[in-house]
Design an enzyme around this catalytic site. Sequence first.
Site, short mmCIF file in Angstrom:
data_model
loop_
_atom_site.label_atom_id
_atom_site.label_comp_id
_atom_site.label_asym_id
_atom_site.label_seq_id
_atom_site.Cartn_x
_atom_site.Cartn_y
_atom_site.Cartn_z
N TYR A 53 0.83 -1.21 0.00
CA TYR A 53 0.00 0.00 0.00
C TYR A 53 0.86 1.26 0.00
CZ TYR A 53 -4.01 -2.92 1.42
OH TYR A 53 -5.01 -3.86 1.49
N SER A 233 -13.61 -4.19 1.11
CA SER A 233 -14.52 -3.55 0.15
C SER A 233 -15.98 -3.74 0.53
CB SER A 233 -14.28 -4.08 -1.27
OG SER A 233 -14.98 -3.32 -2.23
N LEU A 235 -18.24 -1.67 0.92
CA LEU A 235 -19.12 -0.77 0.16
C LEU A 235 -18.93 -0.92 -1.35
CD1 LEU A 235 -18.97 2.45 2.37
CD2 LEU A 235 -20.82 0.80 2.18
N PHE A 237 -16.24 -1.05 -3.42
CA PHE A 237 -15.35 -0.04 -4.00
C PHE A 237 -16.02 1.33 -4.06
CE2 PHE A 237 -13.99 -4.13 -5.73
CZ PHE A 237 -12.67 -4.15 -5.33
N GLY A 238 -16.91 1.60 -3.11
CA GLY A 238 -17.57 2.90 -3.03
C GLY A 238 -18.91 2.97 -3.73
N LEU A 240 -21.62 1.31 -3.30
CA LEU A 240 -22.76 1.21 -2.39
C LEU A 240 -22.88 2.43 -1.47
CD1 LEU A 240 -22.46 -2.57 -1.50
CD2 LEU A 240 -24.18 -1.51 -2.94
N GLY A 242 -23.19 5.39 -2.67
CA GLY A 242 -24.03 6.33 -3.41
C GLY A 242 -23.26 7.48 -4.02
N LYS A 243 -21.95 7.53 -3.80
CA LYS A 243 -21.20 8.71 -4.25
C LYS A 243 -21.05 8.79 -5.77
CE LYS A 243 -16.51 6.81 -3.67
NZ LYS A 243 -15.23 7.02 -2.96
#
Length: 249
Positions: A53, A233, A235, A237-238, A240, A242-243
């Site tokens: 990372y 993950s 969400l 990868f984002g 879920l 809503g963004k």
Amino acid sequence: MQYRQLGDSSLQISEIGLGTMTFGQQNTLEEAHQQLDYALYHGVNFIDTAEMYPVPARAETQGLTEEIVGKWLARRQRDRLILATKIAGPSRRMDWIRNGPQAIDRPNIEQAVNDSLKRLQTDYIDLYQIHWPDRYVPLFGQTVFDPNQVRETIPIAEQLTVFADLIQVGKIRYLGLSNETPWGVMQFCQIARQLGLPKVVSIQNAYNLLNRVFETALAEVCYYEKLGMLAYSPLGFGSLSGKYLKKNP
């Protein structure tokens, strides 16, 4: 915050853990430390990172996430926190990690652990995970096993023997898997039993409302082998969150 025992280990971890995959890529050191402080204030005691990372993986930033976490950890009461990190497996063309991590063998494992300990500014790692298998498996979006891609691999018994030595000297406490398959989990568990080597206590795989793969064979394996599931993950990868409903950065 609720806490649960991780597999059959002695670790009591918060139901919500803090992943740090983008620390140093999508935030600054100061912002990362604010997020760590916020998580700790709300009862999070489990922090997960990895030697590769942040992502996207680049030679210029490799190891920066662990360094950021380490600088924060140096100002905290170490025994209040459960710290997890990971060794990168072979075959992903990241030549800047140990000259391109060729295998999960003794030289690579020992160097990876020692380097992570230095960056994290700690004497021990609570949960050390194999980021992805040494052998070929379909990964990161691939779903079909291709026998033609099977390659030479370090025997699981050999991998476990090295981790046993590191546990014996106190550099790591427990061993976990990540991005692993049901067959792989069973091999690690059975070989550990047969040879009296440390058993894995957890698996960290993708799991969310869009990815339910864990709920079939892996859930059965973890139930009978008493492994904890660390869902990454959560969400999607984002998606879920809503963004991305109105914009797609």
